[in-house]
Design an enzyme around this catalytic site. Structure first.
Site, PDB file in Angstrom:
ATOM      1  N   GLY A 197       0.873  -1.145  -0.085  1.00 54.88           N
ATOM      2  CA  GLY A 197       0.098   0.036   0.180  1.00 54.88           C
ATOM      3  C   GLY A 197       0.782   1.208  -0.125  1.00 54.88           C
ATOM      4  O   GLY A 197       2.227   1.275  -0.317  1.00 54.88           O
ATOM      5  N   ASN A 198       0.209   2.476   0.297  1.00 53.72           N
ATOM      6  CA  ASN A 198       1.162   3.408   0.548  1.00 53.72           C
ATOM      7  C   ASN A 198       0.501   4.568   1.543  1.00 53.72           C
ATOM      8  O   ASN A 198      -0.721   4.252   2.120  1.00 53.72           O
ATOM      9  CB  ASN A 198       0.940   4.238  -0.930  1.00 53.72           C
ATOM     10  CG  ASN A 198      -0.273   4.535  -1.472  1.00 53.72           C
ATOM     11  OD1 ASN A 198      -1.288   5.485  -1.062  1.00 53.72           O
ATOM     12  ND2 ASN A 198      -0.829   4.045  -2.597  1.00 53.72           N
TER      13      ASN A 198
END
Ligand code: FMN
Length: 378
Positions: A197-198
């Protein structure tokens, strides 16, 4: 434009006289319709003299004209300022018990409501729930200002300044336009429970979606892994790049690609849960460039991409390259410092040149919304 100005019975009703003038000065024809209680706060004589029109609020006078239908159908825009808590409740339930509420129900014109009341009344969950109902119905509700109230106290609930109401009411320039906004950060599965993810908070995209909604656009928000989303718009929740791609398969007038989309995904995500072992190697393969794909398949759509770089100095060049590579009309370049922050430094790059701006994400969202308005004005 023919503006129906509804005035309800709050202490700020006297300020509506300034609003009549301001709309007239801009060349609009203003039909004034106070409630019975509004006339306890501002005199009918004053409203008639300033608007230059006789005012008759009796639902049952001149019945042959069916006035509520006539007034409603003639309006191009309906503004209610100030709007009392009681009025918000009546509008939310569709209670038509006077000429103003009947005229609003009998109209297809866009409606702008400017609530003004004491902070406690404004924050009361009954009022807030009525506001949500109205927003979900596409009615634009202007947030009240913070400042001095009726007595010595101050807080949120004050009627905004006349010029701010005029700007807000006439900003509905995106009426009839559908804008897709993507927000948040995608997640690419590694196995059944883990992902790549980020750190995107989705705040920028959400602010843009809200300002577009407030400018009258019909907003489709594609929320990548976001829990809280605003009222008054269609929301599609997605997680991965693939899901985002599917959700984006819609015909719209403009797209703002504010979501942080993974550049890579795991080639073969593990079907179950990986357990601790000697170590594994993940093969990452590039994901599709969704905004480039969208702009090439939808050439008539005004598309805005975002560029993110750690180094603010190189941002302009990166944004210029993206403008060409992705075939979009505007690139908003921002630095990695903006991730999760309330404020941001941006550079807006289009075929005409570059514009730098700094401020709250709300202020930058307004700037981007203005670019969309400018595009459709041409
Ligand atoms: C002095 C005074 C000031 C008031 N100010 C407000 C106000 O600012 N906002 C509000 O929602 N109601 C206010 N009210 C209450 C409304 O007048 C009351 O709810 C009324 O029924 C509203 O009628 P209308 O919505 O039909 O105009 C005030 C009442 C009084 C006596």
């Amino acid at each position: 434009m023919r503006i129906l100005l509804g005035i309800t019975g709050g202490i700020a009703a006297y300020k509506a006289t300034g609003l009549i003038r301001a709309f007239q000065d801009l060349g609009h024809a203003v039909e004034v319709l106070p409630t019975e209680n509004a006339l306890r706060f501002v005199g009918k004589t004053t409203l008639e003299a300033i608007s230059g029109k006789n005012i008759d609020i009796d639902m049952y006078s001149d019945v042959a004209q069916v006035r509520h239908v006539e007034i409603g159908q003639q309006a191009d825009l309906i503004v209610i300022a100030p709007a009392t808590a009681s009025f918000l409740s009546r509008l939310a339930t569709g209670l038509a018990d006077d000429l103003l509420t009947n005229a609003i129900l009998a109209s297809r014109a866009p409606v702008v409501v400017c609530p003004a009341m004491h902070t406690e009344m404004w924050e009361n969950s009954a009022t807030q729930s009525n506001v949500r109902v109205l927003q979900d119905r596409g009615i634009r509700v202007m947030s009240p200002a913070v400042g001095r109230l009726t007595g010595a106290d101050s807080g949120a609930g004050r009627m905004p300044e006349v010029q701010d109401i005029v700007r807000y009411a006439l900003m509905g320039e995106l009426n009839g336009k559908t804008v897709m906004v993507t927000a948040g950060g995608t997640r690419e599965p590694i196995d059944a429970v883990r992902f790549i993810g980020n750190h995107s908070s989705g705040r920028m995209g959400i602010e843009i979606a809200k300002t577009l909604r407030d400018a009258g656009a019909q907003v489709l928000l594609i929320a990548a892994n976001l829990d809280a989303t605003p009222n008054g718009m269609e929301v599609i929740h997605v997680s991965s790049v693939d899901e985002l791609e599917q959700a984006m398969n819609r015909e719209v007038d403009a797209v703002v690609m504010a979501a942080a989309v993974s550049d890579y995904r795991v080639e073969d995500p593990f079907a179950g849960k990986l357990s601790r072992s000697e170590g594994i190697e993940l093969k990452l393969i590039p994901t599709k460039d969704l905004i480039a794909q969208y702009s090439s398949t939808h050439p008539g759509v005004f598309t805005i991409a975002f560029a993110l770089a750690a180094n603010i100095e190189s941002l302009e060049q990166i944004a210029k390259t993206k403008l060409i590579d992705k075939g979009v009309q505007l690139v908003v370049g921002n630095s990695t410092k903006a991730l999760g922050s309330e404020v941001t430094d941006v550079i807006l790059v289009d075929s005409q040149g570059s514009q730098s701006a700094a401020g709250s994400k709300r202020a930058i969202a307004e700037l981007i919304t203005q670019r969309i308005i400018d595009h459709f004005r041409q």
